[in-house]
Scaffold this motif. Structure first.
Motif, PDB file in Angstrom:
ATOM      1  N   SER A 158      12.073   3.373  -7.917  1.00  0.00           N
ATOM      2  CA  SER A 158      12.551   2.000  -7.797  1.00  0.00           C
ATOM      3  C   SER A 158      12.205   1.491  -6.396  1.00  0.00           C
ATOM      4  CB  SER A 158      14.068   1.949  -7.998  1.00  0.00           C
ATOM      5  OG  SER A 158      14.722   2.687  -6.969  1.00  0.00           O
ATOM      6  N   ASN A 159      12.335   0.190  -6.199  1.00  0.00           N
ATOM      7  CA  ASN A 159      12.094  -0.369  -4.862  1.00  0.00           C
ATOM      8  C   ASN A 159      13.045   0.232  -3.837  1.00  0.00           C
ATOM      9  OD1 ASN A 159      10.058  -2.011  -5.792  1.00  0.00           O
ATOM     10  ND2 ASN A 159      11.360  -3.800  -6.095  1.00  0.00           N
ATOM     11  N   GLY A 160      14.304   0.444  -4.265  1.00  0.00           N
ATOM     12  CA  GLY A 160      15.282   1.045  -3.360  1.00  0.00           C
ATOM     13  C   GLY A 160      14.895   2.452  -2.962  1.00  0.00           C
ATOM     14  N   ARG A 161      14.395   3.242  -3.933  1.00  0.00           N
ATOM     15  CA  ARG A 161      13.983   4.611  -3.639  1.00  0.00           C
ATOM     16  C   ARG A 161      12.774   4.632  -2.716  1.00  0.00           C
ATOM     17  NH1 ARG A 161      15.005   9.225  -6.039  1.00  0.00           N
ATOM     18  NH2 ARG A 161      17.118   8.517  -5.612  1.00  0.00           N
ATOM     19  N   ILE A 162      11.853   3.695  -2.896  1.00  0.00           N
ATOM     20  CA  ILE A 162      10.669   3.611  -2.026  1.00  0.00           C
ATOM     21  C   ILE A 162      11.093   3.305  -0.595  1.00  0.00           C
ATOM     22  CG2 ILE A 162       8.607   2.236  -1.520  1.00  0.00           C
ATOM     23  CD1 ILE A 162       8.261   1.953  -4.581  1.00  0.00           C
ATOM     24  N   ASP A 163      12.073   2.411  -0.422  1.00  0.00           N
ATOM     25  CA  ASP A 163      12.592   2.100   0.920  1.00  0.00           C
ATOM     26  C   ASP A 163      13.241   3.334   1.554  1.00  0.00           C
ATOM     27  OD1 ASP A 163      11.736  -0.519   0.755  1.00  0.00           O
ATOM     28  OD2 ASP A 163      13.675  -1.296   0.071  1.00  0.00           O
ATOM     29  N   GLU A 164      13.966   4.116   0.750  1.00  0.00           N
ATOM     30  CA  GLU A 164      14.603   5.339   1.250  1.00  0.00           C
ATOM     31  C   GLU A 164      13.559   6.345   1.731  1.00  0.00           C
ATOM     32  OE1 GLU A 164      16.988   6.849  -1.896  1.00  0.00           O
ATOM     33  OE2 GLU A 164      18.514   5.289  -1.763  1.00  0.00           O
ATOM     34  N   ILE A 165      12.463   6.446   0.986  1.00  0.00           N
ATOM     35  CA  ILE A 165      11.405   7.393   1.354  1.00  0.00           C
ATOM     36  C   ILE A 165      10.730   6.954   2.652  1.00  0.00           C
ATOM     37  CG2 ILE A 165       9.160   8.327   0.656  1.00  0.00           C
ATOM     38  CD1 ILE A 165      10.176   8.223  -2.249  1.00  0.00           C
ATOM     39  N   ARG A 166      10.575   5.648   2.819  1.00  0.00           N
ATOM     40  CA  ARG A 166       9.980   5.150   4.071  1.00  0.00           C
ATOM     41  C   ARG A 166      10.884   5.486   5.254  1.00  0.00           C
ATOM     42  NH1 ARG A 166       5.774   1.853   4.992  1.00  0.00           N
ATOM     43  NH2 ARG A 166       5.664   0.846   7.024  1.00  0.00           N
ATOM     44  N   LYS A 167      12.191   5.339   5.077  1.00  0.00           N
ATOM     45  CA  LYS A 167      13.138   5.691   6.148  1.00  0.00           C
ATOM     46  C   LYS A 167      13.077   7.178   6.449  1.00  0.00           C
ATOM     47  CE  LYS A 167      16.462   1.968   5.199  1.00  0.00           C
ATOM     48  NZ  LYS A 167      17.826   1.642   4.708  1.00  0.00           N
ATOM     49  N   LEU A 168      12.929   7.985   5.401  1.00  0.00           N
ATOM     50  CA  LEU A 168      12.816   9.441   5.599  1.00  0.00           C
ATOM     51  C   LEU A 168      11.579   9.761   6.436  1.00  0.00           C
ATOM     52  CD1 LEU A 168      13.420  12.303   3.157  1.00  0.00           C
ATOM     53  CD2 LEU A 168      11.098  12.035   4.013  1.00  0.00           C
ATOM     54  N   CYS A 169      10.471   9.089   6.145  1.00  0.00           N
ATOM     55  CA  CYS A 169       9.233   9.318   6.890  1.00  0.00           C
ATOM     56  C   CYS A 169       9.386   8.929   8.361  1.00  0.00           C
ATOM     57  CB  CYS A 169       8.087   8.537   6.263  1.00  0.00           C
ATOM     58  SG  CYS A 169       7.563   9.138   4.642  1.00  0.00           S
ATOM     59  N   LEU A 170      10.170   7.879   8.609  1.00  0.00           N
ATOM     60  CA  LEU A 170      10.354   7.380   9.969  1.00  0.00           C
ATOM     61  C   LEU A 170      11.458   8.109  10.731  1.00  0.00           C
ATOM     62  CD1 LEU A 170      10.052   3.556   9.229  1.00  0.00           C
ATOM     63  CD2 LEU A 170       8.395   4.959  10.480  1.00  0.00           C
ATOM     64  N   SER A 171      12.195   8.960  10.050  1.00  0.00           N
ATOM     65  CA  SER A 171      13.308   9.671  10.689  1.00  0.00           C
ATOM     66  C   SER A 171      12.804  10.582  11.804  1.00  0.00           C
ATOM     67  CB  SER A 171      14.052  10.511   9.647  1.00  0.00           C
ATOM     68  OG  SER A 171      14.995  11.362  10.277  1.00  0.00           O
ATOM     69  N   PRO A 172      13.535  10.642  12.929  1.00  0.00           N
ATOM     70  CA  PRO A 172      13.128  11.537  14.027  1.00  0.00           C
ATOM     71  C   PRO A 172      13.347  13.014  13.694  1.00  0.00           C
ATOM     72  CG  PRO A 172      15.233  10.491  14.517  1.00  0.00           C
ATOM     73  CD  PRO A 172      14.711   9.832  13.280  1.00  0.00           C
ATOM     74  N   GLN A 173      14.112  13.286  12.640  1.00  0.00           N
ATOM     75  CA  GLN A 173      14.338  14.669  12.248  1.00  0.00           C
ATOM     76  C   GLN A 173      13.045  15.266  11.718  1.00  0.00           C
ATOM     77  OE1 GLN A 173      18.319  13.572  10.001  1.00  0.00           O
ATOM     78  NE2 GLN A 173      18.163  15.784  10.221  1.00  0.00           N
ATOM     79  N   PRO A 174      12.617  16.429  12.253  1.00  0.00           N
ATOM     80  CA  PRO A 174      11.338  17.015  11.824  1.00  0.00           C
ATOM     81  C   PRO A 174      11.395  17.642  10.439  1.00  0.00           C
ATOM     82  CG  PRO A 174      12.424  18.451  13.395  1.00  0.00           C
ATOM     83  CD  PRO A 174      13.234  17.184  13.356  1.00  0.00           C
ATOM     84  N   ASN A 175      12.574  18.131  10.042  1.00  0.00           N
ATOM     85  CA  ASN A 175      12.735  18.774   8.741  1.00  0.00           C
ATOM     86  C   ASN A 175      13.889  18.112   7.997  1.00  0.00           C
ATOM     87  OD1 ASN A 175      10.958  21.442   8.678  1.00  0.00           O
ATOM     88  ND2 ASN A 175      11.791  21.228  10.741  1.00  0.00           N
ATOM     89  N   ILE A 176      13.573  17.469   6.891  1.00  0.00           N
ATOM     90  CA  ILE A 176      14.598  16.764   6.132  1.00  0.00           C
ATOM     91  C   ILE A 176      14.123  16.649   4.687  1.00  0.00           C
ATOM     92  CG2 ILE A 176      13.613  14.495   6.647  1.00  0.00           C
ATOM     93  CD1 ILE A 176      16.454  13.389   6.813  1.00  0.00           C
ATOM     94  N   SER A 177      15.055  16.557   3.762  1.00  0.00           N
ATOM     95  CA  SER A 177      14.674  16.435   2.358  1.00  0.00           C
ATOM     96  C   SER A 177      15.650  15.511   1.638  1.00  0.00           C
ATOM     97  CB  SER A 177      14.653  17.807   1.673  1.00  0.00           C
ATOM     98  OG  SER A 177      15.947  18.378   1.659  1.00  0.00           O
ATOM     99  N   GLU A 204       0.833  -1.207   0.000  1.00  0.00           N
ATOM    100  CA  GLU A 204       0.000   0.000   0.000  1.00  0.00           C
ATOM    101  C   GLU A 204       0.866   1.255   0.000  1.00  0.00           C
ATOM    102  OE1 GLU A 204      -4.015  -1.414   2.419  1.00  0.00           O
ATOM    103  OE2 GLU A 204      -2.235  -0.785   3.549  1.00  0.00           O
ATOM    104  N   PHE A 205       1.952   1.221   0.768  1.00  0.00           N
ATOM    105  CA  PHE A 205       2.859   2.367   0.839  1.00  0.00           C
ATOM    106  C   PHE A 205       3.461   2.651  -0.536  1.00  0.00           C
ATOM    107  CE2 PHE A 205       7.024   4.324   1.559  1.00  0.00           C
ATOM    108  CZ  PHE A 205       6.698   5.357   2.422  1.00  0.00           C
ATOM    109  N   ALA A 206       3.927   1.598  -1.219  1.00  0.00           N
ATOM    110  CA  ALA A 206       4.525   1.764  -2.542  1.00  0.00           C
ATOM    111  C   ALA A 206       3.507   2.306  -3.536  1.00  0.00           C
ATOM    112  CB  ALA A 206       5.092   0.436  -3.031  1.00  0.00           C
ATOM    113  N   THR A 207       2.303   1.762  -3.505  1.00  0.00           N
ATOM    114  CA  THR A 207       1.256   2.212  -4.418  1.00  0.00           C
ATOM    115  C   THR A 207       0.894   3.667  -4.163  1.00  0.00           C
ATOM    116  OG1 THR A 207       0.357  -0.030  -4.532  1.00  0.00           O
ATOM    117  CG2 THR A 207      -1.086   1.761  -5.245  1.00  0.00           C
ATOM    118  N   THR A 208       0.865   4.047  -2.888  1.00  0.00           N
ATOM    119  CA  THR A 208       0.588   5.448  -2.532  1.00  0.00           C
ATOM    120  C   THR A 208       1.621   6.374  -3.151  1.00  0.00           C
ATOM    121  OG1 THR A 208      -0.488   4.846  -0.450  1.00  0.00           O
ATOM    122  CG2 THR A 208       0.392   7.075  -0.605  1.00  0.00           C
ATOM    123  N   LEU A 209       2.892   5.975  -3.092  1.00  0.00           N
ATOM    124  CA  LEU A 209       3.942   6.804  -3.666  1.00  0.00           C
ATOM    125  C   LEU A 209       3.816   6.892  -5.184  1.00  0.00           C
ATOM    126  CD1 LEU A 209       7.139   5.908  -1.589  1.00  0.00           C
ATOM    127  CD2 LEU A 209       5.545   7.801  -1.283  1.00  0.00           C
TER     128      LEU A 209
END
Length: 414
Positions: free
Chosen positions: A260-279, A241-246
């Motif tokens: 790519s699958n690798g990029r989707i995994d990176e985006i999930r890690k970004l979402c889970l990061s404790p940093q409030p502002n990141i890009s 569902e997460f991949a399809t949403t992206l």
């Protein structure tokens, strides 16, 4: 076969042509449904094969004989990363330029049934979440409409069409090798399929896409799609569902962004990061930004602002790139009094402090308390009186509705 191609009269269309039998068959069919002046042939020379220059000469000769417009892109011999990925982005970039140049209504591509089946088999092996199984007959990329009218026909049928109609073509020798996964499926599986096997796999693709459609409809009930995504909503989704949403969210990117699958995994890690502002950069000039509980896409240029300073001698109006203000009737509702003029409206400086409730508060601390996105912190306006004191800073609140009688609009958050 030409009846599969639908065009509007007196409208220009691009056709991607490699001088292979598939694209040459498509080009021949296109000429049967529209006049030559409305066909723009697009050829890309990657200089990877010794036959490439000769193929360029042959396609040029063919277009001259048929009075067709020909556009050629000569790819640089040096590239970064995976060649297949780089080549895809290069040619589509070329197509998009030609699309705008000729104000075209569509791009025709000669993908056929074998390509459709190969793509599906690769998707199954990789178990990847995809936007659509197989290949879409109609889709868009950066406002460019793409049509693939030959998905009903096999490679053999298109080859026969060229032979019967005496259409010149060349065989890409690299397609005969098993260097790439697609070629392995092509030579070891697809080319050995009988009519019944093909029919069964095509039916399977249709059923998978039907299920996919239902899956997306259910997903839309869970996720609020818009210019940004709520991180709490999407993190609770399954991996699929997460991949399809992206995939769905990235459809509205300022420009095409490959996922790519690798990029989707990176985006999930970004979402889970404790940093409030990141890009993170997801494509050249395009970044995915996380701001507290949301993510959104933006051009890098949209996030870059220069320091500024403006002076208002007396209460009045001031329109700038960064903001528009109207203090014609004064601005006492913002703690700005007539004695404070001339005032300066500028971007923040290191060490700035503002007086709040009988004590001086660091502006940086105030921004943190407001959860002001980091991209705004270097350009958020502060109002300074004629004594050099900061007397007003517009309050930041997410989705805040302005209720002051005086006007202070910030252009960079629209």
């Amino acid at each position: 076969m030409a009846e599969e191609i639908k065009v509007k009269p007196k409208t220009k269309y691009l056709v991607a042509c490699s001088f292979g039998p598939d694209s040459m068959a498509l080009l021949d069919m296109l000429q049967k449904v529209t006049e030559p002046q409305f066909i723009i042939v697009c050829f890309v020379n990657y200089h990877k094969r010794k036959e490439a220059d000769e193929e360029q000469k042959q396609i040029k000769k063919y277009c001259e004989e048929k009075n067709l417009i020909l556009e050629i892109a000569s790819a640089p011999k040096k590239y970064e990363g995976n060649f297949q990925t780089w080549a895809r982005e290069f040619r589509y970039g070329f197509f998009e330029k030609m699309y705008k140049k000729y104000n075209a209504a569509g791009l025709f591509i000669g993908h056929h049934q074998d390509d459709l089946i190969e793509t599906y088999l690769i998707q199954k092996q990789r178990k990847a979440a995809v936007k659509e199984y197989g290949i879409a007959s109609v889709c868009s990329r950066n406002d460019m409409m793409i049509y693939r009218p030959l998905l009903k026909y096999s490679k053999k049928e298109l080859l026969k069409h060229c032979q019967v109609n005496e259409i010149p073509f060349s065989i890409d020798t690299t397609n005969l090798e098993n260097k790439y996964l697609r070629n392995i499926f092509r030579h070891n599986v697809v080319e050995h399929m009988g009519a019944v096997e093909r029919e069964n796999i095509l039916k399977e693709i249709e059923e998978m896409n039907s299920e996919r459609k239902e899956f997306v409809e259910d997903l839309e009930k869970k996720v609020s799609f818009g210019t940004e995504l709520n991180i709490r909503e999407i993190i609770a989704l399954t991996k699929s569902e997460f991949a399809t949403t992206l995939y769905k969210f990235f459809e509205n990117a300022p420009e095409h962004v490959p996922l790519s699958n690798g990029r989707i995994d990176e985006i999930r890690k970004l979402c889970l990061s404790p940093q409030p502002n990141i890009s993170m950069e997801v494509s050249k000039g395009i970044v995915l930004v996380k701001e507290y509980d949301v993510i959104f896409l933006a051009r890098t240029s949209e996030l870059t602002w220069k320091p500024y300073s403006y002076t208002m001698e007396v209460p009045g109006k001031l329109e700038t790139i960064e903001f528009n203000i109207d203090f014609t009737q004064g601005a006492p509702d913002r703690n700005i009094k007539p004695k404070d003029f001339p005032i300066t409206i500028r971007s923040p400086k290191e060490g700035d402090k503002v007086h709040i409730a009988n004590y001086n508060c660091e502006l940086r601390r105030l921004f943190i308390d407001w959860k002001l996105p980091s991209r705004f912190r270097s350009i958020w306006p502060v109002v300074v009186n004629n004594k050099g004191q900061i007397i007003y800073v517009p309050r930041y609140r997410k989705n805040f509705e302005e209720r002051h009688t005086s006007k202070f609009e910030l252009n960079f958050i629209k």
